[in-house]
Design a protein around this motif. Structure first.
Motif, PDB file in Angstrom:
ATOM      1  N   UNK A 188       0.852  -1.185   0.000  1.00  0.00           N
ATOM      2  CA  UNK A 188       0.000   0.000   0.000  1.00  0.00           C
ATOM      3  C   UNK A 188       0.890   1.238   0.000  1.00  0.00           C
ATOM      4  N   UNK A 189       0.308   2.355  -0.426  1.00  0.00           N
ATOM      5  CA  UNK A 189       1.065   3.609  -0.424  1.00  0.00           C
ATOM      6  C   UNK A 189       1.437   4.009   0.992  1.00  0.00           C
ATOM      7  N   UNK A 190       0.630   3.614   1.973  1.00  0.00           N
ATOM      8  CA  UNK A 190       0.913   3.972   3.371  1.00  0.00           C
ATOM      9  C   UNK A 190       2.256   3.426   3.821  1.00  0.00           C
TER      10      UNK A 190
ATOM     11  N   UNK B 163       1.028   4.808  -8.904  1.00  0.00           N
ATOM     12  CA  UNK B 163       2.471   4.598  -8.936  1.00  0.00           C
ATOM     13  C   UNK B 163       2.763   3.123  -9.131  1.00  0.00           C
ATOM     14  N   UNK B 164       3.791   2.826  -9.908  1.00  0.00           N
ATOM     15  CA  UNK B 164       4.233   1.441 -10.067  1.00  0.00           C
ATOM     16  C   UNK B 164       5.736   1.395 -10.240  1.00  0.00           C
TER      17      UNK B 164
ATOM     18  N   UNK C 207       0.018   1.278  -6.770  1.00  0.00           N
ATOM     19  CA  UNK C 207      -0.336   1.970  -5.534  1.00  0.00           C
ATOM     20  C   UNK C 207      -0.929   3.334  -5.879  1.00  0.00           C
ATOM     21  N   UNK C 208      -1.900   3.785  -5.099  1.00  0.00           N
ATOM     22  CA  UNK C 208      -2.558   5.053  -5.392  1.00  0.00           C
ATOM     23  C   UNK C 208      -2.580   5.948  -4.162  1.00  0.00           C
ATOM     24  N   UNK C 209      -2.423   7.241  -4.383  1.00  0.00           N
ATOM     25  CA  UNK C 209      -2.516   8.199  -3.290  1.00  0.00           C
ATOM     26  C   UNK C 209      -2.787   9.585  -3.835  1.00  0.00           C
TER      27      UNK C 209
ATOM     28  N   UNK D 248       6.987   4.536 -12.796  1.00  0.00           N
ATOM     29  CA  UNK D 248       5.796   4.722 -13.612  1.00  0.00           C
ATOM     30  C   UNK D 248       4.743   5.458 -12.784  1.00  0.00           C
ATOM     31  N   UNK D 249       4.080   6.423 -13.394  1.00  0.00           N
ATOM     32  CA  UNK D 249       3.044   7.147 -12.662  1.00  0.00           C
ATOM     33  C   UNK D 249       2.027   7.734 -13.627  1.00  0.00           C
TER      34      UNK D 249
END
Length: 315
Positions: free
Chosen positions: A46-48, A172-173, A266-268, A282-283
């Motif tokens: 996770x982005x966290x 994001x990757x 992941x996303x944020x 990558x984004x």
């Protein structure tokens, strides 16, 4: 492939020279499997997991710096979170320098200090109409995919001063996870995307003629330190892919991966005082709604070097 290089030899970046005992060498499955197992075991879910709270981005504490570097080694990206609200363009430069990124790449749309102020612009300075300076969605890409090999964007800091009123979510990757997914599906995908003629970005012209020459190169390449570099854009206009079935299949597989619900994505939505530090992962960015009284503003600094850490975690 995989032969040792003579002492003090720097690999030819344009030719994608392989590094001895490299997990990115298609002929060295032992190194790949060892590295793959380590990479997948350490990947954040996770982005966290990427967030490091810092008291002052301008002066990282040793533990804060170590935590950011550990995340960069693990996932090629990290997020710092602070309560610093100032519009201070020194922030991304200071964070980068403390992590070992110092070779600033000042692109033509950056400010005079080399930092790009990412905000909606309708000005006639070149920014107006360019998608990062609009409220429109931006498709998957890595920064500087239109640069020549000697100007690879290897590091980046994106610092949030003010988020949008709504939207503006980043996906994001880690390119290394994209590499694993494609190689596991079919090693021929990697072979095709490492060809020096895989992707061409045509020349960009302005009123004075050719402003940027056409750039042809691979999607996946090996940096001089043995790390993996990815050059990619999901745009469908102003791009030319090598006209062979292997490349077409590889590009389709990569696009399907990025369009999927992969757990590697992941996303944020960054908040004020938060910043993304990455090895140009990558984004993308979703569309957003701006508040004219408090418009979205991010600072972006791009670098030709990576953070000061090993090329990849030991397997």
């Amino acid at each position: 492939m995989g032969a040792a290089l003579p002492p003090n030899t720097v690999p030819d970046l344009a030719a994608n020279t392989a590094i001895a005992a490299s997990p990115f060498d298609l002929g060295d499955d032992t190194s790949y499997q060892r590295w793959r197992a380590c990479k997948l075991a350490q990947r954040p879910t996770s982005a966290a997991e990427l967030i490091v709270d810092v008291a002052d981005p301008l002066a990282l504490q040793p533990a804060e710096r170590s935590a950011l570097l550990a995340l960069l080694a693990r996932s090629n990206m990290a997020l710092y979170r602070s309560s610093v609200p100032a519009e201070d363009k020194a922030l991304p430069l200071a964070v980068a320098a403390q992590l070992g990124m110092t070779q600033l790449d000042a692109n033509w749309l950056a400010d005079e200090d080399g930092i790009s102020s990412i905000a909606i612009s309708e000005a006639h300075d070149g920014r107006g109409g360019f998608i990062p300076y609009t409220d429109r969605a931006i498709r998957w890409h890595t920064d500087g995919y239109y640069h020549p090999a000697d100007r690879r964007i290897c590091g980046m800091v994106l610092h949030c001063v003010r988020p949008a009123a709504g939207g503006g979510v980043n996906a994001l990757m880690d390119p290394e996870l994209a590499y694993i997914a494609l190689r596991d599906a079919n090693p021929a995908h990697i072979h095709a995307l490492m060809q020096p003629t895989a992707m061409t970005i045509p020349a960009r012209e302005d009123d004075d003629g050719v402003a940027r020459a056409a750039q042809t190169g691979p999607v996946f390449a090996i940096n001089a330190d043995g790390s993996l570099h990815m050059r990619y854009t999901a745009r469908t206009r102003s791009i030319e892919w090598a006209p062979d079935t292997a490349t077409s299949a590889a590009v389709a597989a990569l696009q399907a991966l990025l369009d999927s619900a992969s757990p590697h994505i992941l996303r944020l939505r960054m908040e004020p005082g938060m910043g993304l530090v990455s090895h140009n992962v990558l984004h993308d960015r979703s569309a957003f709604e701006d508040d004219p009284a408090s418009p979205r503003l991010l600072y972006r600094a791009r670098f030709l070097d990576r953070a000061a850490l090993p090329a990849w975690p030991a397997g």
